[in-house]
Design an enzyme around this catalytic site. Structure first.
Site, PDB file in Angstrom:
ATOM      1  N   ASP A 151       0.853  -1.191   0.000  1.00 40.18           N
ATOM      2  CA  ASP A 151       0.000   0.000   0.000  1.00 40.18           C
ATOM      3  C   ASP A 151       0.897   1.253   0.000  1.00 40.18           C
ATOM      4  O   ASP A 151       1.819   1.354   0.816  1.00 40.18           O
ATOM      5  CB  ASP A 151      -0.854  -0.053   1.280  1.00 40.18           C
ATOM      6  CG  ASP A 151      -1.996   0.939   1.289  1.00 40.18           C
ATOM      7  OD1 ASP A 151      -2.419   1.359   0.202  1.00 40.18           O
ATOM      8  OD2 ASP A 151      -2.477   1.261   2.394  1.00 40.18           O
ATOM      9  N   HIS A 183      -7.567   9.905   4.059  1.00 42.31           N
ATOM     10  CA  HIS A 183      -7.029   8.931   5.004  1.00 42.31           C
ATOM     11  C   HIS A 183      -7.289   9.335   6.465  1.00 42.31           C
ATOM     12  O   HIS A 183      -7.392  10.506   6.771  1.00 42.31           O
ATOM     13  CB  HIS A 183      -5.517   8.769   4.795  1.00 42.31           C
ATOM     14  CG  HIS A 183      -5.178   8.088   3.516  1.00 42.31           C
ATOM     15  ND1 HIS A 183      -4.597   8.726   2.458  1.00 42.31           N
ATOM     16  CD2 HIS A 183      -5.354   6.804   3.128  1.00 42.31           C
ATOM     17  CE1 HIS A 183      -4.427   7.867   1.463  1.00 42.31           C
ATOM     18  NE2 HIS A 183      -4.878   6.690   1.839  1.00 42.31           N
ATOM     19  N   ILE A 241      -9.572  -0.176   3.431  1.00 39.42           N
ATOM     20  CA  ILE A 241     -10.073   0.048   4.796  1.00 39.42           C
ATOM     21  C   ILE A 241      -8.972  -0.256   5.805  1.00 39.42           C
ATOM     22  O   ILE A 241      -8.519  -1.401   5.911  1.00 39.42           O
ATOM     23  CB  ILE A 241     -11.310  -0.846   5.070  1.00 39.42           C
ATOM     24  CG1 ILE A 241     -12.437  -0.485   4.094  1.00 39.42           C
ATOM     25  CG2 ILE A 241     -11.777  -0.701   6.522  1.00 39.42           C
ATOM     26  CD1 ILE A 241     -13.440  -1.570   3.855  1.00 39.42           C
TER      27      ILE A 241
END
Ligand code: G3H
Ligand code: 13P
Ligand code: ZN
Length: 335
Positions: free
Chosen positions: A96, A192, A272
């Site tokens: 990520d 975020h 998530i």
């Protein structure tokens, strides 16, 4: 020097088939972040119990935290655990917000099946150049790559921006063509962390920019889109945290309804992280507050993992629509 390992040796898959099925089926694949064993187990159990494909994702800092030599074996353990539970679900391991070619290469060489090169803070040409370099290395090894255009607001350990810049639809075709990426993260109003919007009590949060998403879909039809910063910041968890000594009064996220709408579009991956953190923290705070003498980690991490399982099942079943989508051809499982 660490041994090079291909993700297929770990029992993982890349995201190509997952995204194709998600696009055809009108749902999104959950991409849950993890740093430790309880989070990983909670995600896997929740996805096995709902028969959902899953992307396990780690940021650069999460990889450091878990240890880069240890991490691939955690993923392998997750695959083995899923199989032992009777759920042969597709599992991808994804980097990520990778910020360099070297980090992406190191992940690919150690068993990741998918990587993100987040060059969104660079100018278009530099972003495209960096992303293409990663795509070339990744595709030779059948690893899928996510790129990003547009900047999300919000502050995380290694992902920080004061302001957001929505994705410019007129740039997406050129970016996808130039880089050869397999999916594209876009900025349409998510952000975020736990404080996504500044709203007064009773006020609605601003809706996501579905007009930008639609324009992007028109320009790159059938191309998988990724939504970052997509936690709901579940109000029940925030209330529980605040009730048991925490301080997160202004935390607010993306309403489930909007995520459902996104999942039905070209959005094939929904990220998530924060909601999982909140679920575990809420339970741990309650246990510590009600049982101040407790000191066995299994007595608070165990219930925290159970809450994460419940959260994952809820998201898969009622928000992303990925439940019962783990069988061949993306058809609903009937057994
Ligand atoms: O988008 C970023 C993720 O929430 C990861 O955050 O860098 O704190 O692991 P982190
Ligand atoms: P949240 O902070 O909304 O959970 O977003 C997570 C994310 O985008 C990880 O890349
Ligand atoms: Zn993100």
């Amino acid at each position: 020097m660490a041994k090079t390992m291909h993700y297929s040796e770990l029992g993982l898959v890349n995201t190509k088939e997952m995204f194709k099925k998600a696009m055809d089926g009108g749902y999104a694949i959950p991409a849950y972040n993890f740093n430790n064993m309880e989070q990983l187990q909670g995600i896997i159990i929740g996805c096995v119990e709902t028969k959902s494909p899953v992307i396990l994702q780690v940021s650069g800092s999460a990889r450091k935290y878990a240890n880069q030599r240890f991490l691939p074996y955690m993923a392998m353990g997750a695959v083995q655990m899923a199989q032992a539970l009777g759920g042969n679900i597709p599992i991808a391991l994804h980097l990520d917000h990778g910020d360099s070619f070297d980090l992406a290469k190191s992940c690919i060489d150690s068993g990741f099946s998918s990587v993100m090169l987040d060059g969104s803070h660079h100018a278009f040409e530099e972003n495209a150049k960096l992303t293409k370099q990663v795509v070339e290395y990744a595709h030779e090894r059948d690893v899928t790559v996510e790129g990003e255009l547009g900047v999300l607001a919000g502050v995380e350990d290694e992902v920080s921006s004061e302001v957001s810049h929505f994705t410019k639809p007129e740039e997406v075709e050129e970016f996808v063509e130039k880089t050869g990426v397999d999916s594209l993260a876009i900025s349409i109003g998510t952000s975020h962390g736990a404080y996504k919007f500044k709203v007064k009590p009773g006020e609605e949060v601003p809706p996501l920019r579905f007009d930008i998403l639609e324009e992007i879909e028109k320009r790159i039809p059938g191309f998988p889109i990724v939504l970052h910063g997509a936690s709901t910041i579940v109000p029940e968890y925030v209330a529980m945290i605040n009730a048991f000594g925490g301080k997160m009064e202004e935390a607010v996220g993306i309403p489930e309804e909007q995520l459902r709408r996104a999942a039905g579009s070209a959005v094939c991956k929904i990220n998530i992280d924060s909601d999982g953190r909140l679920a575990m923290t809420a339970v741990i705070r309650k246990i510590f507050s009600e049982n101040p003498s407790e000191f066995d980690p299994r007595k608070y991490l165990g219930p925290a993992r159970d809450e994460l399982i419940r959260m994952v099942k809820h998201k898969n079943e009622t928000v992303l629509g990925s439940a019962n989508r783990s069988s061949k051809f993306g058809m609903r499982n009937t057994e």
